[in-house]
Scaffold this active site. Structure first.
Site, mmCIF file in Angstrom:
data_model
loop_
_atom_site.group_PDB
_atom_site.id
_atom_site.type_symbol
_atom_site.label_atom_id
_atom_site.label_comp_id
_atom_site.label_asym_id
_atom_site.label_seq_id
_atom_site.Cartn_x
_atom_site.Cartn_y
_atom_site.Cartn_z
ATOM 1 N N CYS A 122 0.979 -1.348 -0.023
ATOM 2 C CA CYS A 122 0.047 -0.094 0.007
ATOM 3 C C CYS A 122 0.830 1.294 -0.166
ATOM 4 O O CYS A 122 0.319 2.258 -0.457
ATOM 5 C CB CYS A 122 -0.965 0.059 1.087
ATOM 6 S SG CYS A 122 -1.927 -1.556 1.420
ATOM 7 N N HIS A 262 -3.870 6.643 2.745
ATOM 8 C CA HIS A 262 -4.381 5.524 2.200
ATOM 9 C C HIS A 262 -5.721 4.919 2.633
ATOM 10 O O HIS A 262 -6.075 4.984 3.776
ATOM 11 C CB HIS A 262 -3.142 4.205 2.304
ATOM 12 C CG HIS A 262 -3.551 2.881 2.088
ATOM 13 N ND1 HIS A 262 -4.044 2.548 0.889
ATOM 14 C CD2 HIS A 262 -3.581 1.812 2.665
ATOM 15 C CE1 HIS A 262 -4.391 1.286 0.902
ATOM 16 N NE2 HIS A 262 -4.197 0.794 1.910
ATOM 17 N N ASN A 292 -10.237 -0.888 -0.769
ATOM 18 C CA ASN A 292 -8.951 -0.994 -0.496
ATOM 19 C C ASN A 292 -8.374 -1.130 -1.931
ATOM 20 O O ASN A 292 -8.264 -2.479 -2.136
ATOM 21 C CB ASN A 292 -8.559 -1.634 0.655
ATOM 22 C CG ASN A 292 -6.884 -1.582 0.817
ATOM 23 O OD1 ASN A 292 -6.240 -1.163 -0.002
ATOM 24 N ND2 ASN A 292 -6.633 -2.209 1.921
HETATM 25 N N1 ACO Z 1 -19.138 -9.428 7.814
HETATM 26 C C1 ACO Z 1 -19.575 -9.606 9.104
HETATM 27 N N2 ACO Z 1 -18.809 -10.004 10.065
HETATM 28 C C2 ACO Z 1 -17.358 -10.008 10.044
HETATM 29 C C3 ACO Z 1 -16.922 -9.927 8.648
HETATM 30 C C4 ACO Z 1 -17.697 -9.505 7.705
HETATM 31 N N3 ACO Z 1 -17.516 -9.292 6.442
HETATM 32 N N4 ACO Z 1 -15.624 -9.715 8.665
HETATM 33 C C5 ACO Z 1 -15.388 -10.133 9.934
HETATM 34 N N5 ACO Z 1 -16.468 -10.442 10.700
HETATM 35 C C6 ACO Z 1 -16.506 -10.671 12.234
HETATM 36 C C7 ACO Z 1 -15.502 -11.570 12.725
HETATM 37 O O1 ACO Z 1 -15.800 -12.593 12.530
HETATM 38 C C8 ACO Z 1 -15.697 -11.134 14.132
HETATM 39 O O2 ACO Z 1 -16.614 -11.908 14.619
HETATM 40 P P1 ACO Z 1 -16.493 -12.582 16.128
HETATM 41 O O3 ACO Z 1 -16.139 -11.473 17.311
HETATM 42 O O4 ACO Z 1 -17.711 -13.461 16.172
HETATM 43 O O5 ACO Z 1 -15.137 -13.503 16.000
HETATM 44 C C9 ACO Z 1 -15.899 -9.569 14.263
HETATM 45 O O6 ACO Z 1 -16.501 -9.342 12.978
HETATM 46 C C10 ACO Z 1 -15.037 -8.696 14.557
HETATM 47 O O7 ACO Z 1 -13.941 -9.033 13.757
HETATM 48 P P2 ACO Z 1 -12.313 -8.065 13.579
HETATM 49 O O8 ACO Z 1 -11.709 -8.594 12.645
HETATM 50 O O9 ACO Z 1 -12.046 -7.668 14.958
HETATM 51 O O10 ACO Z 1 -13.013 -6.526 13.011
HETATM 52 P P3 ACO Z 1 -12.345 -5.323 12.787
HETATM 53 O O11 ACO Z 1 -13.307 -4.196 13.786
HETATM 54 O O12 ACO Z 1 -10.896 -5.275 13.466
HETATM 55 O O13 ACO Z 1 -12.465 -4.953 11.421
HETATM 56 C C11 ACO Z 1 -11.187 -5.011 9.429
HETATM 57 C C12 ACO Z 1 -12.016 -5.937 10.401
HETATM 58 C C13 ACO Z 1 -12.223 -4.103 8.618
HETATM 59 C C14 ACO Z 1 -10.431 -6.048 8.659
HETATM 60 C C15 ACO Z 1 -10.039 -3.979 10.205
HETATM 61 O O14 ACO Z 1 -9.394 -4.643 11.232
HETATM 62 C C16 ACO Z 1 -9.130 -3.575 9.242
HETATM 63 O O15 ACO Z 1 -9.512 -2.623 8.493
HETATM 64 N N6 ACO Z 1 -7.995 -3.708 9.186
HETATM 65 C C17 ACO Z 1 -7.042 -3.200 8.457
HETATM 66 C C18 ACO Z 1 -6.839 -3.262 7.048
HETATM 67 C C19 ACO Z 1 -5.597 -2.653 6.683
HETATM 68 O O16 ACO Z 1 -5.212 -1.338 6.910
HETATM 69 N N7 ACO Z 1 -4.751 -3.184 5.836
HETATM 70 C C20 ACO Z 1 -3.315 -2.762 5.417
HETATM 71 C C21 ACO Z 1 -3.280 -2.278 4.127
HETATM 72 S S1 ACO Z 1 -4.089 -3.573 3.071
HETATM 73 C C22 ACO Z 1 -2.745 -3.916 2.065
HETATM 74 O O17 ACO Z 1 -1.423 -3.830 2.292
HETATM 75 C C23 ACO Z 1 -3.133 -4.625 0.613
#
Ligand code: ACO
Length: 335
Positions: A122, A262, A292
């Site tokens: 990214c 980003h 993203n």
């Molecule tokens: N729909 C419904 N529920 C979901 C989904 C979905 N699509 N995805 C995850 N959940 C659930 C999980 O299973 C979990 O359920 P549980 O508590 O029963 O286990 C719950 O939601 C919470 O999951 P988390 O992973 O803790 O959710 P979070 O609030 O962290 O959001 C996300 C997840 C959106 C992926 C976030 O962590 C994020 O944006 N991370 C950073 C991504 C990033 O910056 N990437 C870097 C660049 S990308 C690159 O380099 C290519």
């Protein structure tokens, strides 16, 4: 010497044209509800994404990159013959080799100019700009075509709701040369930490886990991410990169007109804006329509804002990114 005169004296590179290209096919949150156990409500509140663009089967990264490059070259008022180096930032190349840059060179019918890829995830576009500064100011290159392109949906596991709702495909491009006025890149900050590489990576397809049937059966050809852990680092490092980039430019938050973070998650975007104490209207976001797109999000954002007439000569902008590696970077730029 006052600040304006100092900036004029410092040699800088500048963007002389931008372009973008996204696939036509749109995948909405409602479409995803039919593929995995998710909801528009979860995706919107947790990420800010409403829809994303999806490359077709016969659309490779180079096809999107060529589209963005042609627009950037046209907007710069030059031809491909005026470019003397092609750099492509991508983690979804057409092929492991040759580089996507070489496929793009062929597609653009460029001469035998140096062409290569960089894999900064990214942060790739910002890494490419920083590298371009060295190449241009050292006299190695005169005019660089820098393209960021990702076809992340080609390495997305459509059975994994944790990741498949996040990503989209697209390309942004910029033509860079030495600045002869006050505009251009004022400062940069770039870092990496390989210790945390396995929090966000594609395990298969390289020399560690080559493509073999048994590896494909284990889904190793897809992007794997521990989202919540990546999230914490992204917030911290993007905030730090923004603060450092502004400081290194000798500016203060009040001097910044727009922040281009980003686009990984609207919550990360907002947190980065808050770290700089910027009001929401100065923090750019288009994540709702593209998701993203890794390295491509920043050049597409800058292109869109300029095309809409919202970026004015003299505006100070900060571009900041965080991605797999981990890599992170910030750039302060005067438009
Ligand atoms: N729909 C419904 N529920 C979901 C989904 C979905 N699509 N995805 C995850 N959940 C659930 C999980 O299973 C979990 O359920 P549980 O508590 O029963 O286990 C719950 O939601 C919470 O999951 P988390 O992973 O803790 O959710 P979070 O609030 O962290 O959001 C996300 C997840 C959106 C992926 C976030 O962590 C994020 O944006 N991370 C950073 C991504 C990033 O910056 N990437 C870097 C660049 S990308 C690159 O380099 C290519």
């Amino acid at each position: 010497m006052d600040k304006k005169k100092m900036d004029m004296k410092k040699r800088k590179i500048k963007i002389i044209g931008t372009g973008m290209c996204v696939p036509d096919k749109v995948l909405t949150n409602a479409d995803l509800e039919k593929i995995v156990d998710t909801s528009d409500e979860w995706i919107t509140t947790r990420t800010g994404i409403k829809e994303r663009r999806i490359a077709s089967e016969n659309q490779a990264s180079s096809n999107l990159a060529i589209g963005a490059a042609k627009m950037a070259i046209k907007n710069a008022g030059i031809t491909i013959d005026d470019i003397d180096l092609i750099m492509v930032a991508s983690v979804t190349p057409d092929t492991p080799f040759p580089s996507t840059a070489c496929w793009v060179q062929k597609g653009l019918r460029a001469g035998p100019i140096p062409s290569f890829d960089i894999a900064g995830a990214c942060s790739g576009f910002l890494y490419g700009m920083i590298l371009s500064e060295s190449l241009i100011l050292s006299g190695t290159s005169k005019r660089i075509l820098l393209i960021a392109v990702e076809s992340l949906t080609k390495i997305t596991n459509w059975k994994d709701r944790n990741t498949c709702v996040l990503f989209g495909d697209g390309s942004g491009a910029a033509v860079l040369e030495e600045s002869r006025d006050e505009s251009g890149m004022l400062s940069y900050y770039w870092k990496a930490d390989g210790n945390l590489g396995d929090l966000l990576f594609m395990p298969g397809g390289g020399s560690r886990v080559p493509i073999r049937k048994e590896n494909v059966d284990e889904d190793l050809q897809y992007l794997h991410m521990k989202g919540n852990e990546v999230f914490k680092y992204a917030v911290k490092k993007m905030g730090l990169s923004a603060v450092e980039a502004v400081k290194r430019a000798g500016l203060e938050t009040k001097d910044i007109d727009y922040l281009f973070p980003h686009q990984a998650n609207i919550r990360i975007v907002k947190a980065t804006g808050k770290r700089l104490n910027l009001p929401e209207e100065k923090v750019f976001s288009n994540i709702h329509k593209y998701g993203n797109m890794s390295a491509a999000t920043i050049p597409i954002g800058v292109h869109e804002m300029f095309a809409e007439g919202k970026l004015k000569k003299g505006d100070n902008i900060v571009m900041v990114a965080f991605g797999s590696g981990f890599t992170w970077a910030g750039i302060t730029y005067r438009w």
